[in-house]
Design a protein around this motif. Structure first.
Motif, PDB file in Angstrom:
ATOM      1  N   THR A   1       2.429   8.104   0.940  1.00  0.00           N
ATOM      2  CA  THR A   1       2.051   7.533   2.202  1.00  0.00           C
ATOM      3  C   THR A   1       2.212   5.975   2.017  1.00  0.00           C
ATOM      4  O   THR A   1       1.531   5.201   1.172  1.00  0.00           O
ATOM      5  CB  THR A   1       0.451   7.948   2.425  1.00  0.00           C
ATOM      6  N   ILE A   2       3.299   5.257   2.613  1.00  0.00           N
ATOM      7  CA  ILE A   2       3.397   4.001   2.646  1.00  0.00           C
ATOM      8  C   ILE A   2       2.757   3.204   3.862  1.00  0.00           C
ATOM      9  O   ILE A   2       3.331   3.482   5.070  1.00  0.00           O
ATOM     10  CB  ILE A   2       5.027   3.866   2.545  1.00  0.00           C
ATOM     11  N   ARG A   3       2.378   2.276   3.443  1.00  0.00           N
ATOM     12  CA  ARG A   3       1.876   1.253   4.683  1.00  0.00           C
ATOM     13  C   ARG A   3       2.349  -0.046   4.719  1.00  0.00           C
ATOM     14  O   ARG A   3       2.247  -0.746   3.748  1.00  0.00           O
ATOM     15  CB  ARG A   3       0.428   1.258   4.644  1.00  0.00           C
ATOM     16  N   LEU A   4       3.188  -0.460   5.497  1.00  0.00           N
ATOM     17  CA  LEU A   4       3.615  -1.672   5.753  1.00  0.00           C
ATOM     18  C   LEU A   4       2.560  -2.489   6.704  1.00  0.00           C
ATOM     19  O   LEU A   4       2.680  -2.583   7.719  1.00  0.00           O
ATOM     20  CB  LEU A   4       5.221  -1.915   6.296  1.00  0.00           C
TER      21      LEU A   4
ATOM     22  N   ASP B   1       0.589  -1.122   0.043  1.00  0.00           N
ATOM     23  CA  ASP B   1      -0.002  -0.027  -0.082  1.00  0.00           C
ATOM     24  C   ASP B   1       0.807   0.981  -0.009  1.00  0.00           C
ATOM     25  O   ASP B   1       1.207   1.845   1.021  1.00  0.00           O
ATOM     26  CB  ASP B   1      -0.963  -0.087   1.288  1.00  0.00           C
ATOM     27  N   SER B   2       1.128   1.740  -1.075  1.00  0.00           N
ATOM     28  CA  SER B   2       1.924   2.902  -1.267  1.00  0.00           C
ATOM     29  C   SER B   2       1.577   4.025  -2.259  1.00  0.00           C
ATOM     30  O   SER B   2       1.015   3.632  -3.247  1.00  0.00           O
ATOM     31  CB  SER B   2       3.414   2.493  -1.638  1.00  0.00           C
ATOM     32  N   ARG B   3       0.939   5.203  -1.670  1.00  0.00           N
ATOM     33  CA  ARG B   3       0.188   6.172  -2.562  1.00  0.00           C
ATOM     34  C   ARG B   3       0.986   7.282  -2.602  1.00  0.00           C
ATOM     35  O   ARG B   3       1.593   7.918  -1.641  1.00  0.00           O
ATOM     36  CB  ARG B   3      -1.170   6.406  -1.665  1.00  0.00           C
TER      37      ARG B   3
ATOM     38  N   ARG C   1       5.037   9.680   4.441  1.00  0.00           N
ATOM     39  CA  ARG C   1       4.750   9.064   5.645  1.00  0.00           C
ATOM     40  C   ARG C   1       4.893   7.455   5.623  1.00  0.00           C
ATOM     41  O   ARG C   1       4.594   7.002   4.662  1.00  0.00           O
ATOM     42  CB  ARG C   1       3.193   9.018   6.166  1.00  0.00           C
ATOM     43  N   LEU C   2       5.527   7.041   6.487  1.00  0.00           N
ATOM     44  CA  LEU C   2       5.928   5.377   6.525  1.00  0.00           C
ATOM     45  C   LEU C   2       5.002   4.938   7.891  1.00  0.00           C
ATOM     46  O   LEU C   2       5.492   5.188   9.040  1.00  0.00           O
ATOM     47  CB  LEU C   2       7.300   4.989   6.687  1.00  0.00           C
ATOM     48  N   LEU C   3       4.154   4.041   7.681  1.00  0.00           N
ATOM     49  CA  LEU C   3       3.159   3.648   8.651  1.00  0.00           C
ATOM     50  C   LEU C   3       3.426   2.008   8.614  1.00  0.00           C
ATOM     51  O   LEU C   3       3.363   1.273   7.775  1.00  0.00           O
ATOM     52  CB  LEU C   3       1.666   3.702   8.338  1.00  0.00           C
TER      53      LEU C   3
END
Length: 505
Positions: free
Chosen positions: A305-308, A288-290, A334-336
């Protein structure tokens, strides 16, 4: 024996003399004070302790009439009072009993450090009242081994290190919770620093400013000959993030929203991945990388905005998840990281390990601008969960940095870009680019404020503002690891480790 231990182990903090357990006290004609180092307390030859500002003003207990030459417990101490009845009435004269310490070897001389086996030799003496000192009815000797343990009480948040470093450029620090600033110093500086304990001079030694924290000098705890906690402290199963489709190959990430052109097939991407044994990056899939592009001053910039997600990292593995990075450089993105059901450890790799495959001009560092963000989040949430004990950042560097000059193995912070984390960089650097706020703990080799203020809070957000130390101890199961804590220690003689030897002579 019990009387000596009672004095040293007194539970009243104002009467406790546990620090004596770390100091030899045995006869040796070739040493100062004949080897009885306890007698040097509070003198101009006072012994050095590993905790430099330890308060030893309580000294030794007073003995008898305090006559010259008497010193507890190496000179004879009466086992009963002057008006107590005699042990035996035989019509000749009263019988009196005494004890004295013949010798004590601390764990440091028994093959360990402050923790480990110590040896006591106690002598018991029976003599008639008013008999010459060398006249005995009986003498006996007890040799006993005790286990000496130094630890930091997990229930005493005041005693724990919330900021610790060898090289310290403190700046205008603001401490918003209980805890110590632990300063690792060399032996050659110990005596000079000991004279500055609890004074503003010690803050100046650390290049600090005490305007933002009341009684800052009292929060500084210098230590020598101590090591920072090992990386294994934050390991349960030790599950490593693997490259997709290759469970035995470790994946290494690169996150950068300023320089988009790493080698391989990951052009114009903020998030890239590679195999640990390969130098070529590729574009990760199903992450999930927008991204949002805009042109600024004639150049394209991206905000991502990256979500791992939990299913994206350490796939198919249980327990804690260890994720590896060559570089994180975020100005606006942002790295979440989902870490609510399992804790996550971020490992910053470095060029010295042969792991880094970027260009020589890139630093193996984590650099966060004031508009950037790295934080742990709950599953499917976009809000930082403020659980620093579940998001740990460490560096795997093989050697110490060059104080504040080294640009590798380094975290550069600004604003609230890292709102909650536990930082363990034993051979790395934590530096400020501007004023910053952190809920968490910093244990590093070098701390460099660069004149900026760090607002540091080592408490939870729950009711009662509990200490993070308790939370971390539970999450990482420190009790089973035998971790004795990190900060201002308590020392006790707690149990025997061998058979007693008893001898009459």
């Amino acid at each position: 024996m019990n009387r000596i231990l009672g004095e040293l182990n007194n539970p009243n903090p104002d009467q406790n003399r546990g620090f004596l357990f770390t100091l030899d006290n045995r006869e040796n004609l070739n040493e100062a004070n004949n080897g009885f180092h306890w007698e040097r307390l509070n003198s101009n030859q006072s012994p050095h302790f590993s905790e430099v500002c330890l308060d030893t003003s309580i000294g030794l207990p007073k003995q008898g009439q305090g006559q010259s030459g008497e010193s507890w417990p190496t000179t004879e101490v009466a086992l009963e009072g002057a008006d107590d009845p005699s042990l035996r009435e035989d019509g000749i004269s009263k019988i009196e009993t005494f004890y004295r310490l013949r010798g004590y070897s601390s764990p440091g001389t028994s093959g360990s450090t402050d923790n480990g086996e110590a040896k006591f030799i106690i002598e018991g003496i029976v003599r008639r009242k008013d008999a010459p000192p060398g006249s005995y009815l009986a003498r006996s000797r007890l040799e006993r081994s005790l286990y000496i343990q130094s630890w930091v009480d997990v229930n005493r948040s005041n005693d724990w290190a919330i900021l610790a470093a060898h090289h310290m450029e403190l700046g205008p620090i603001e401490l918003d919770s209980p805890g110590q600033i632990l300063w690792h110093i060399s032996e050659d500086k110990a005596r000079a620093i000991a004279s500055q304990c609890n004074q503003s001079a010690i803050v100046k030694q650390m290049k600090g400013i005490d305007s933002y924290t009341a009684n800052l000098a009292s929060r500084v705890w210098p230590v020598m000959n101590q090591k920072q906690p090992a990386a294994g402290l934050f390991k349960i199963n030790g599950s490593k993030d693997n490259y997709p489709g290759e469970p035995s190959t470790t994946r290494v990430w690169r996150v950068d929203d300023d320089q988009y052109n790493p080698s391989g097939r990951c052009w114009w991407r903020v998030l890239c991945q590679r195999k640990s044994q390969s130098g070529a990056y590729s574009t990760p899939v199903n992450i999930d990388s927008r991204r949002r592009w805009r042109r600024v001053n004639g150049q394209w910039q991206t905000t991502a905005t990256i979500r791992l997600r939990e299913k994206d990292i350490c796939t198919g593995k249980s327990g804690d998840c260890h994720v590896y990075f060559d570089r994180i450089n975020l100005s606006r993105s942002r790295l979440l990281i989902e870490n609510s059901t399992r804790p996550v450890v971020l490992h910053l790799l470095g060029p010295q390990q042969g792991q880094f495959s970027g260009t020589n001009s890139e630093n193996a560092s984590i650099t966060l601008g004031r508009r950037a963000l790295i934080c742990g989040v709950n599953t499917n949430s976009n809000t930082c969960n403020q659980q620093p004990e579940r998001l740990v950042i460490m560096t795997d560097a093989p050697q110490d940095p060059a104080q504040c000059a080294d640009q590798n193995n380094r975290i550069n912070l600004a604003g609230s870009s890292l709102p909650a984390a536990w930082i363990l960089m034993r051979q790395g650097t934590v530096a400020l680019q501007e004023d910053a706020q952190l809920q968490g703990v910093i244990w590093s080799h070098s701390y460099c404020s660069n004149g900026h203020r760090l607002s540091l809070n080592a408490q939870t957000n729950g009711a009662g503002s509990a200490s993070l130390v308790k939370q971390a101890s539970t999450v990482w199961d420190w009790a089973k690891k035998g971790f004795s804590g990190y900060g201002r220690r308590i020392t006790r003689g707690i149990r025997g480790t061998g058979l007693d030897q008893f001898q009459r002579f």
